[in-house]
Design an enzyme around this catalytic site. Structure first.
Site, mmCIF file in Angstrom:
data_model
loop_
_atom_site.group_PDB
_atom_site.id
_atom_site.type_symbol
_atom_site.label_atom_id
_atom_site.label_comp_id
_atom_site.label_asym_id
_atom_site.label_seq_id
_atom_site.Cartn_x
_atom_site.Cartn_y
_atom_site.Cartn_z
ATOM 1 C CG ASP A 1 38.886 36.792 24.320
ATOM 2 O OD1 ASP A 1 38.891 37.504 25.345
ATOM 3 O OD2 ASP A 1 39.140 35.584 24.346
ATOM 4 C CG ASP B 1 33.968 33.574 19.131
ATOM 5 O OD1 ASP B 1 34.811 34.405 19.512
ATOM 6 O OD2 ASP B 1 33.341 32.832 19.914
#
Length: 393
Positions: A173, A111
């Protein structure tokens, strides 16, 4: 004659009442709300926290800097600054961006792209400050350590969910984090970063997508052979369903991949995903939390997925000028933005614990962040509005 006059006046009044708000006015209205909400939001934070969401009982929930969404609040502040050009907003954006300095060294999850590109990336874009760029480059190098050349992908999660036996899980993602790699590849002439990004994107096209261009949420690889071990949809209705935010990530990321590489296969992929979404979205443009979930009165919508899609539809429309598809993508984006800017989704100033949008869904199967505000919904909503505004230039 009098009856005729009354009828004409009635029709004129009806036409006046149903006339749509000009998008320029809508954008200004939303950014006015955003500035009020997000400047007040800062008063709820410490030197080490950022906003996350609301609890089940409506209380404000902060996060530490390592939560995957930590970059969205400073990123939104940069967007508000870009629109307002107010020094006070810029000061808040700088302060909250610097909270994330240590993220550049994180190698334990994927992330880093979300966290740094939204915060430091917008900071560098709007200020040109080289110190921001150096953080981004270190972050890109940290992210690149998670790449497995045998599997051809960047690992998403290091944990294994209960009941699963993942060896090298990769979620859709993860495509969003490739923007950090590509932008820093260009900035520092580091071809290795682009090679990793493109290999990951190409492998994802090969294994994540179904025949109708919907995507699984997660694909698990064997890190020793590169073979696919399994496919599932962790945050969706079922393994074979189309989790709405996952479809939004797919549309956005392949549009971004085309912007930063110019490779036509990414534009083609983005177009296929966009067309699939146009066929499946509800009339108001806001998807249910999963496209395959049974639709009942209480079925949740996901404002975050709509905001991400709207931003992507607008950008994608720029790359296919003069076509029916361009008009269709823009029409859907405008519909989504108008719905999100309505009373149903846009918070009144002083409400919603200072978040901008209502009614997003994080992970419904886990009963986590259901029908609540989320910082990434706010971020991509503001980005979409700016992109729409800039189309007129």
């Amino acid at each position: 004659m009098r009856i005729l006059l009354i009828s004409i006046l009635g029709l004129l009044t009806l036409a006046s009442c149903t006339k749509q708000e000009p998008m320029e006015a809508l954008i200004d209205r939303v950014f006015t709300v955003a500035e009020q909400q997000y400047t007040t939001m800062d008063t709820r934070l410490t030197e080490k926290t950022l906003p996350r969401t609301l609890s089940a009982d409506g209380e404000f929930v902060p996060s530490n800097i390592y939560w995957w969404c930590s970059g969205f609040y400073p990123g939104s502040l940069w967007y508000i600054y870009e629109y307002t050009r107010k020094d006070a907003v810029k000061t808040l954006a700088e302060k909250n961006t610097l909270k994330l300095d240590s993220i550049q060294y994180v190698t334990r999850d994927h992330d880093v792209g979300f966290q740094l590109n939204c915060s430091y990336g917008n900071a560098f874009r709007l200020t040109g400050n080289e110190a921001y760029k150096q953080v981004l480059y270190q972050g890109a190098k940290s992210l690149s350590t998670r790449f497995n050349p045998t599997a051809g992908v960047i690992r998403s999660w290091d944990f294994v969910r209960k009941g699963c036996d993942w060896k090298f899980p990769v979620i859709i993602d993860n495509m969003m984090n490739l923007e950090l790699l590509l932008s820093m590849s260009k900035a520092y002439a580091d071809d290795s970063l682009q090679n990793i990004a493109c290999t990951h994107a190409n492998t994802t096209i090969q294994h994540h997508f179904r025949d109708d261009y919907s995507t699984y949420h997660l694909v698990d690889y064997d890190p020793e052979t590169g073979a696919v071990r399994g496919k599932q949809t962790v945050q969706g209705f079922s393994d074979d369903s189309s989790w709405s935010r996952g479809q939004a990530w797919a549309l956005y990321s392949y549009t971004m991949m085309f912007r930063l590489t110019g490779y036509q296969n990414y534009l083609l992929q983005a177009g296929h995903i966009a067309d699939m979404l146009l066929r499946r979205l509800p009339a108001d443009g806001i998807p249910y939390w999963d496209f395959d979930a049974p639709v009942e009165e209480q079925t949740y919508r996901d404002a975050s997925a709509a905001a991400i899609m709207a931003s992507a539809f607008i950008e994608l429309s720029r790359y296919i000028p003069g076509t029916d598809a361009k008009e269709s993508y823009l029409a859907m984006a405008e519909k989504q933005l108008r719905t999100l800017a309505s009373k149903e989704y846009l918070a009144e100033p002083g409400t919603n614990e200072c978040f901008i949008l209502k009614h997003s869904v994080g992970a419904l199967p886990d009963k986590s962040e259901v029908d609540v505000p989320l910082t990434y919904a706010d971020y991509y909503f503001l980005e979409a509005l700016l992109r729409y505004k800039n189309l007129q230039k």
